[in-house]
Design a protein around this motif. Structure first.
Motif, PDB file in Angstrom:
ATOM      1  N   CYS A 225       0.827  -1.238   0.040  1.00 50.20           N
ATOM      2  CA  CYS A 225      -0.034  -0.007  -0.059  1.00 50.20           C
ATOM      3  C   CYS A 225       0.883   1.181  -0.190  1.00 50.20           C
ATOM      4  N   SER A 226       1.972   1.318   0.831  1.00 48.60           N
ATOM      5  CA  SER A 226       2.666   2.552   0.993  1.00 48.60           C
ATOM      6  C   SER A 226       3.547   2.665  -0.174  1.00 48.60           C
ATOM      7  N   GLY A 227       4.102   1.690  -0.262  1.00 45.80           N
ATOM      8  CA  GLY A 227       5.346   1.840  -1.568  1.00 45.80           C
ATOM      9  C   GLY A 227       4.599   2.055  -2.793  1.00 45.80           C
TER      10      GLY A 227
ATOM     11  N   PHE B 254      11.401  -2.958  -4.729  1.00 44.97           N
ATOM     12  CA  PHE B 254      11.733  -4.355  -4.527  1.00 44.97           C
ATOM     13  C   PHE B 254      10.568  -4.869  -3.506  1.00 44.97           C
ATOM     14  N   ASP B 255      10.149  -6.154  -4.017  1.00 43.07           N
ATOM     15  CA  ASP B 255       9.143  -6.716  -3.101  1.00 43.07           C
ATOM     16  C   ASP B 255       9.341  -8.392  -3.037  1.00 43.07           C
ATOM     17  N   LYS B 256       9.167  -9.039  -1.950  1.00 43.86           N
ATOM     18  CA  LYS B 256       9.486 -10.385  -2.058  1.00 43.86           C
ATOM     19  C   LYS B 256       8.414 -10.944  -2.676  1.00 43.86           C
TER      20      LYS B 256
ATOM     21  N   TRP C   4      -9.054  -2.430   1.938  1.00 40.37           N
ATOM     22  CA  TRP C   4      -8.926  -1.321   2.758  1.00 40.37           C
ATOM     23  C   TRP C   4      -9.904  -0.458   3.081  1.00 40.37           C
ATOM     24  N   SER C   5     -10.433  -0.360   4.322  1.00 44.23           N
ATOM     25  CA  SER C   5     -11.829   0.539   4.556  1.00 44.23           C
ATOM     26  C   SER C   5     -11.310   1.698   5.427  1.00 44.23           C
ATOM     27  N   TYR C   6     -12.137   2.820   5.367  1.00 44.83           N
ATOM     28  CA  TYR C   6     -12.012   3.890   6.031  1.00 44.83           C
ATOM     29  C   TYR C   6     -12.842   4.632   5.808  1.00 44.83           C
TER      30      TYR C   6
ATOM     31  N   SER D 115      13.612 -10.321  -2.190  1.00 46.59           N
ATOM     32  CA  SER D 115      13.463  -9.695  -0.771  1.00 46.59           C
ATOM     33  C   SER D 115      14.643  -8.894  -0.578  1.00 46.59           C
ATOM     34  N   VAL D 116      14.674  -7.859   0.112  1.00 43.48           N
ATOM     35  CA  VAL D 116      15.553  -7.012   0.586  1.00 43.48           C
ATOM     36  C   VAL D 116      16.457  -7.201   1.844  1.00 43.48           C
ATOM     37  N   ASP D 117      17.542  -8.191   1.839  1.00 43.67           N
ATOM     38  CA  ASP D 117      18.022  -8.688   3.112  1.00 43.67           C
ATOM     39  C   ASP D 117      19.067  -7.700   4.037  1.00 43.67           C
TER      40      ASP D 117
ATOM     41  N   GLY E 120       4.714   3.797   5.541  1.00 38.44           N
ATOM     42  CA  GLY E 120       3.540   2.947   5.769  1.00 38.44           C
ATOM     43  C   GLY E 120       3.612   2.439   7.107  1.00 38.44           C
ATOM     44  N   ALA E 121       2.975   1.037   7.336  1.00 36.06           N
ATOM     45  CA  ALA E 121       2.866   0.644   8.996  1.00 36.06           C
ATOM     46  C   ALA E 121       4.214   0.594   9.663  1.00 36.06           C
ATOM     47  N   ALA E 122       5.410   0.541   8.724  1.00 40.29           N
ATOM     48  CA  ALA E 122       6.744   0.598   9.387  1.00 40.29           C
ATOM     49  C   ALA E 122       7.109   2.058   9.861  1.00 40.29           C
TER      50      ALA E 122
ATOM     51  N   TYR F  12      -6.492   1.370  11.795  1.00 45.19           N
ATOM     52  CA  TYR F  12      -6.517   2.369  10.504  1.00 45.19           C
ATOM     53  C   TYR F  12      -5.168   2.765  10.097  1.00 45.19           C
ATOM     54  N   THR F  13      -4.917   2.578   9.102  1.00 48.92           N
ATOM     55  CA  THR F  13      -3.726   2.998   8.361  1.00 48.92           C
ATOM     56  C   THR F  13      -3.795   3.420   6.988  1.00 48.92           C
ATOM     57  N   PHE F  14      -4.765   3.043   6.170  1.00 54.24           N
ATOM     58  CA  PHE F  14      -4.881   3.173   4.859  1.00 54.24           C
ATOM     59  C   PHE F  14      -4.763   4.846   4.451  1.00 54.24           C
TER      60      PHE F  14
HETATM   61  C1  LIG Z   1      -5.678  -8.135   5.540  1.00 53.82           C
HETATM   62  C2  LIG Z   1      -5.401  -6.936   6.137  1.00 53.82           C
HETATM   63  C3  LIG Z   1      -6.475  -5.881   6.066  1.00 53.82           C
HETATM   64  C4  LIG Z   1      -6.282  -4.431   6.458  1.00 53.82           C
HETATM   65  N1  LIG Z   1      -7.695  -3.888   6.361  1.00 53.82           N
HETATM   66  C5  LIG Z   1      -7.384  -2.409   6.646  1.00 53.82           C
HETATM   67  C6  LIG Z   1      -8.379  -1.518   6.492  1.00 53.82           C
HETATM   68  O1  LIG Z   1      -9.747  -1.987   6.201  1.00 53.82           O
HETATM   69  N2  LIG Z   1      -8.306  -0.068   6.812  1.00 53.82           N
HETATM   70  C7  LIG Z   1      -7.019   0.421   7.030  1.00 53.82           C
HETATM   71  O2  LIG Z   1      -6.953   1.535   7.308  1.00 53.82           O
HETATM   72  N3  LIG Z   1      -6.055  -0.586   7.420  1.00 53.82           N
HETATM   73  C8  LIG Z   1      -6.157  -1.707   7.136  1.00 53.82           C
HETATM   74  N4  LIG Z   1      -5.006  -2.717   7.326  1.00 53.82           N
HETATM   75  C9  LIG Z   1      -3.908  -2.143   7.775  1.00 53.82           C
HETATM   76  C10 LIG Z   1      -2.891  -1.496   6.689  1.00 53.82           C
HETATM   77  O3  LIG Z   1      -3.608  -0.484   5.936  1.00 53.82           O
HETATM   78  C11 LIG Z   1      -2.578  -2.493   5.592  1.00 53.82           C
HETATM   79  O4  LIG Z   1      -1.454  -3.167   6.530  1.00 53.82           O
HETATM   80  C12 LIG Z   1      -1.449  -1.827   4.572  1.00 53.82           C
HETATM   81  O5  LIG Z   1      -1.217  -2.684   3.625  1.00 53.82           O
HETATM   82  C13 LIG Z   1      -0.025  -1.315   5.183  1.00 53.82           C
HETATM   83  O6  LIG Z   1       0.567  -0.914   4.037  1.00 53.82           O
HETATM   84  P1  LIG Z   1       2.412  -1.052   4.039  1.00 53.82           P
HETATM   85  O7  LIG Z   1       2.849  -0.557   2.627  1.00 53.82           O
HETATM   86  O8  LIG Z   1       2.709  -0.574   5.328  1.00 53.82           O
HETATM   87  O9  LIG Z   1       2.422  -2.568   4.168  1.00 53.82           O
HETATM   88  P2  LIG Z   1       1.869  -3.651   3.017  1.00 53.82           P
HETATM   89  O10 LIG Z   1       0.910  -3.176   2.173  1.00 53.82           O
HETATM   90  O11 LIG Z   1       1.886  -4.964   3.704  1.00 53.82           O
HETATM   91  O12 LIG Z   1       3.271  -3.504   2.085  1.00 53.82           O
HETATM   92  C14 LIG Z   1       4.590  -3.966   2.346  1.00 53.82           C
HETATM   93  C15 LIG Z   1       5.254  -4.696   1.175  1.00 53.82           C
HETATM   94  O13 LIG Z   1       6.402  -5.104   1.717  1.00 53.82           O
HETATM   95  C16 LIG Z   1       7.232  -6.188   1.288  1.00 53.82           C
HETATM   96  N5  LIG Z   1       8.219  -6.708   1.955  1.00 53.82           N
HETATM   97  C17 LIG Z   1       8.083  -6.817   3.305  1.00 53.82           C
HETATM   98  N6  LIG Z   1       9.368  -7.053   3.785  1.00 53.82           N
HETATM   99  C18 LIG Z   1      10.030  -7.008   2.631  1.00 53.82           C
HETATM  100  C19 LIG Z   1      11.562  -7.217   2.482  1.00 53.82           C
HETATM  101  N7  LIG Z   1      12.598  -7.494   3.373  1.00 53.82           N
HETATM  102  N8  LIG Z   1      11.907  -7.254   1.129  1.00 53.82           N
HETATM  103  C20 LIG Z   1      11.094  -6.942   0.186  1.00 53.82           C
HETATM  104  N9  LIG Z   1      10.100  -6.596   0.269  1.00 53.82           N
HETATM  105  C21 LIG Z   1       9.508  -6.546   1.655  1.00 53.82           C
HETATM  106  C22 LIG Z   1       5.650  -6.958   1.405  1.00 53.82           C
HETATM  107  O14 LIG Z   1       5.837  -8.340   0.715  1.00 53.82           O
HETATM  108  C23 LIG Z   1       4.570  -6.011   1.103  1.00 53.82           C
HETATM  109  O15 LIG Z   1       4.208  -6.354  -0.156  1.00 53.82           O
HETATM  110  C24 LIG Z   1      -5.146  -4.027   7.000  1.00 53.82           C
HETATM  111  C25 LIG Z   1      -4.072  -5.006   7.073  1.00 53.82           C
HETATM  112  C26 LIG Z   1      -4.040  -6.238   6.627  1.00 53.82           C
HETATM  113  C27 LIG Z   1      -2.902  -7.071   6.857  1.00 53.82           C
END
Ligand SMILES: Cc1cc2nc3c(=O)[nH]c(=O)nc-3n(C[C@H](O)[C@H](O)[C@H](O)COP(=O)(O)OP(=O)(O)OC[C@H]3O[C@@H](n4cnc5c(N)ncnc54)[C@H](O)[C@@H]3O)c2cc1C
Length: 375
Positions: free
Chosen positions: A13-15, A36-38, A48-50, A115-117, A266-268, A278-280
């Motif tokens: 989502c964030s990337g 990069f993505d694994k 994703w709801s909000y 995967s980024v190691d 993102g979540a990180a 809620y994160t989206f």
């Molecule tokens: C099933 C689910 C439903 C959700 N529903 C909602 C919702 O309804 N509303 C809301 O606000 N939030 C929701 N969330 C919380 C949040 O919005 C999501 O988790 C959102 O996807 C976070 O975005 P992100 O980019 O931080 O993580 P992600 O979308 O998980 O993206 C991270 C990416 O990094 C990749 N990655 C991780 N480590 C490595 C590595 N070492 N090397 C390479 N690639 C790597 C992963 O494969 C992944 O594709 C939900 C979470 C989940 C898990």
């Protein structure tokens, strides 16, 4: 050639939101970006709801939207949200839109199954290692999660949800159920979440707030089957479709990175509201801010949710830990004692001082004040 201006770790989502906004604003017209993505491929993996309190770029990726949501406990509360529709984004539409948008730009390189190691800084550049190959960039955006030793208690919102197709007619509500607490609470907090998808189709999610990271799929499925038969009172045939499983930490990660050129996203980057998951929308909000800074050549630093929400969520989690099995009553009270606008603004990080006070005063005062004093 493994040199790039930018590297994004994680095409989630964030990337991808960041990549899309950078591409749209022409930052990547003359600059290069590797992602990069694994994961090996993109497929629907999240809904994703909000509440739509903030306009973002993905309103054409909706699964659906509604102007009311319901909360169920001893009684039913209807939250009117016609001013801020409750929307659900379909991750498959989101991925497809972004992949299409970047397909013509030769400055963008997508490395799937990578995967980024390792990440390190050397001579003012960031070096990452993936599949034993080195890649360099001037600035890295990192959405990979590393759970580390923050002092917060490790509790999770963990859930399993699936589409259910009913063979026979069923009287489904027209509106999503945000929380239905009419279920076994165990020793923690348990509720069901539903999204109506058509006359005979619904998305049902069983959600737990507990110190466990997840239950087994069999356990989740048996809860969903029970919900269909008891709560929806449907005893005929049905089949299952799309499913998702997740575990959202209700704690934040240690933010400090020794390198200034690695920006967490993102979540990180702790953009998850600890109390709700809620994160989206936070991601969309912060992505737009970040891209504005890139356009203006301003210094980029790690972002934060407003500290008042972190503070209040921290107290909320402390109360939750003490009142585990009573939490459903506290959640229900929040929805019963406040008007929809105040609740939505508060849960969407968009509340003003008066709204904050109203929400705080609606909580069981003794318990919350005790936790506030112990802070
Ligand atoms: C099933 C689910 C439903 C959700 N529903 C909602 C919702 O309804 N509303 C809301 O606000 N939030 C929701 N969330 C919380 C949040 O919005 C999501 O988790 C959102 O996807 C976070 O975005 P992100 O980019 O931080 O993580 P992600 O979308 O998980 O993206 C991270 C990416 O990094 C990749 N990655 C991780 N480590 C490595 C590595 N070492 N090397 C390479 N690639 C790597 C992963 O494969 C992944 O594709 C939900 C979470 C989940 C898990």
């Amino acid at each position: 050639m493994n040199n790039f201006d930018f590297i994004i770790i994680g095409a989630g989502c964030s990337g991808l939101s960041l990549l899309y906004e950078m591409n749209k604003s022409n930052i990547l017209k003359n600059k290069t970006c590797a992602v990069f993505d694994k994961r090996k491929k993109f497929s629907k993996d999240k809904i994703w709801s909000y509440w739509n309190v903030f306009e973002h770029s993905f309103s054409d990726c909706l699964l659906d939207q509604w102007d009311k949501v319901i909360v169920k406990g001893n009684e039913e509360i209807i939250l009117d949200c016609k001013d801020f529709a409750y929307q659900s984004v379909d991750s498959e539409k989101f991925y497809n839109k972004i992949l299409k948008n970047i397909s013509d730009n030769k400055n963008i390189k997508l490395f799937l199954d990578h995967s980024v190691d390792e990440i390190r800084e050397e001579n003012d550049q960031i070096i990452i290692n993936s599949k034993n190959e080195l890649f360099k960039a001037n600035l890295v955006f990192d959405s990979s999660l590393k759970i580390n030793n923050s002092k917060d208690s490790k509790i999770y919102q963990h859930f399993y949800g699936c589409e259910v197709n009913f063979k026979e007619n069923i009287n489904l509500s027209k509106y999503p159920t945000l929380m239905d607490f009419n279920c076994d609470q165990g020793n923690w907090t348990h509720f069901f979440y539903t999204l109506p998808l058509s006359d005979k189709k619904i998305f049902i999610e069983t959600t737990w707030i507990s110190d466990q990271q997840n239950s087994t799929i069999d356990e989740y499925m048996s809860e969903i089957n029970e919900y269909i038969q008891k709560n929806l009172n449907y005893k005929k045939e049905y089949t299952f479709g799309y499913n998702e499983m997740g575990s959202i930490p209700m704690f934040h990660f240690k933010q400090k990175t020794e390198y200034k050129k690695i920006i967490k996203i993102g979540a990180a980057a702790n953009l998850t509201r600890k109390s709700t998951g809620y994160t989206f929308l936070n991601i969309q909000n912060f992505t737009k801010e970040l891209v504005q800074k890139l356009i203006k050549n301003q210094i980029i630093s790690n972002v934060q949710i407003q500290s008042k929400y972190n503070f209040l969520d921290k107290i909320f989690i402390k109360v939750l830990l003490e009142q585990k099995s009573n939490m459903h009553k506290i959640f229900f009270r929040l929805f019963k004692k406040n008007n929809a606008k105040d609740i939505i603004s508060f849960l969407s990080n968009d509340s003003n001082f008066i709204q904050d006070i109203k929400i705080i005063l609606s909580m069981p005062k003794l318990i919350f004040i005790k936790k506030l004093l112990n802070f």
